[in-house]
Each structure stands twice: as structure tokens, then as C-alpha cells.
Design an enzyme around this catalytic site. Sequence first.
Site, PDB file in Angstrom:
ATOM      1  N   ASP A  33      29.644  41.852  41.723  1.00  0.00           N
ATOM      2  CA  ASP A  33      30.552  40.765  41.337  1.00  0.00           C
ATOM      3  C   ASP A  33      29.992  40.041  40.121  1.00  0.00           C
ATOM      4  O   ASP A  33      28.788  40.095  39.850  1.00  0.00           O
ATOM      5  CB  ASP A  33      30.686  39.748  42.478  1.00  0.00           C
ATOM      6  CG  ASP A  33      31.350  40.354  43.708  1.00  0.00           C
ATOM      7  OD1 ASP A  33      32.078  41.348  43.552  1.00  0.00           O
ATOM      8  OD2 ASP A  33      31.119  39.821  44.798  1.00  0.00           O
TER       9      ASP A  33
HETATM   10  N1  URA Z   1      28.746  42.279  48.177  1.00  0.00           N
HETATM   11  C1  URA Z   1      29.376  41.265  47.529  1.00  0.00           C
HETATM   12  O1  URA Z   1      30.016  40.431  48.153  1.00  0.00           O
HETATM   13  N2  URA Z   1      29.274  41.208  46.197  1.00  0.00           N
HETATM   14  C2  URA Z   1      28.570  42.070  45.455  1.00  0.00           C
HETATM   15  O2  URA Z   1      28.495  41.940  44.235  1.00  0.00           O
HETATM   16  C3  URA Z   1      27.922  43.116  46.134  1.00  0.00           C
HETATM   17  C4  URA Z   1      28.027  43.198  47.493  1.00  0.00           C
END
Ligand code: URA
Length: 234
Positions: A103
Site C-alpha cells: 500500500d
Molecule cells: N497488508 C496490507 O494491509 N497492506 C500492505 O501493504 C501489505 C499487506
Amino acid sequence: MERLDKRLVGTGNWSRKEAKDLAKSGRVTVNGQTVRQSDVKVEKTDLIAVDGNPIEAAGPVYLMLHKPAGLVSATEDAREKTVLSLLPERYQKLGLFPAGRLDKDTEGLLLMTNDGALAHRLLAPKSHVDKVYYVEVDGVLNQEDCAAVESGMTLEDGYTCLPGHLEVQGNGHSGYITLHEGKYHQIKRMMAARGKPVVYLKRLKFGPLELDTQLGKGGWRALTEEEISALFRQ
Ligand code: URA
């Protein structure tokens, strides 16, 4: 068969736009014939030349990147800065992309490669490549949270996660989570389902790769031969 512009970009000498312009200006030949359309399909065995000089493909590239928060895991984006922008231009021209997504606000290990076949295999749900994250939450993690992660949690959309592992650290505000899959916002949704929202997330491991502690945020390095072999054995 693959597109002419892809073959040109694969040499590492030109971006896709430059490849298009090269062809347009009549500098590219395929088996001796000038080809002005860069989107035509060519065979592996076709001889491509620019200004009469045959092109040579650069080999596949495998890099480890320490993603900082604030960048999107993509190669291009109309509004946001991408992880590709952290790499020098010579790599940007090699068609590298992030194998998997973190993310925008997540930090940590990203594999950058132009080996589509390997990336596809590593990211296939059935591959179950282990990923380890360091997580901080608003709340206090306890043994019930560990048991929930171990048993395979059901998320708000009804998806039941594969069993994972949670190791709580110190005062319970942080821990290490191991997942064998990678669903959209998975850890955030898992922790939200426990009523303990994620405030910080960093990926430390991806399969056999471990984030190099020498790499600062935004830093990158080529994978070693051993790391590449380990990825292929995954
Ligand atoms: N889980 C999440 O919520 N975000 C990420 O970037 C990776 C795993």
C-alpha cells in the site's frame, strides 16, 4: 511473437516513447526492412537493427527496493509518485515493475524485476510465498489475536484467510505477522477485524528474500546470485 517496441525497450537503451519515435523516424529495420510502426509483432528470430546496428537484449534484472511510505507500487500513475521513480534511468528503461504491491503508506521490501514469468509464478495464489511484516496497531495485541490469525480469520467481506502467524512484541502495540498469501489490504483488514487498526506496516521478508538492513528508505540494490537462485527454487 512480441511487440517491436518491447524488444527495443528490452535492450535498456530506450524508453517506450523513444522506441516509438525511433521507428517513426525510419531508423529501425526488421530483417533489413524499415518498419515505422513500433507496435508491430516480431518473431524472436527476427533481426532488429537501429541505424544498421543489430540490437542486443539486456538480461533479466532483479532488484531489492526498500519502499518508503508515500509512493505507489506501480510503474506509472497519473497523480502519484511511483516506486519506479526511485531507480536510476537506466533501470527505468528496462521494463522493471514491482512484483507484488505494498500500500502507499506501507514500507519495506519490494522485488523489482522485468522477469514476468518469475513474478507471475511468485504471485500466483497457489505459490503461497511467505511474507513477513512488522506491524504496529492502535490497541494491544494479545493471545486471542494470535489464535485468530493462526486459525484463519474471516474478514468483513466474508473472505477466510489462510492460517498465518502473529508474534506479539513487548507491550503488545506491535508484532510480526507471517502470511502465506497477499490479499488487498490484508493485514489492515485483519487487524481492523480484531478492532486494532494498523498504524504502521513494514514488509521484512518476501519468500527467501530479507530486507537488507543496509538499505535506507528508498534505497535499492541488485539481488545476489544466491538470492536469485533461491527465488527460482521457491
Ligand atoms: N497488508 C496490507 O494491509 N497492506 C500492505 O501493504 C501489505 C499487506
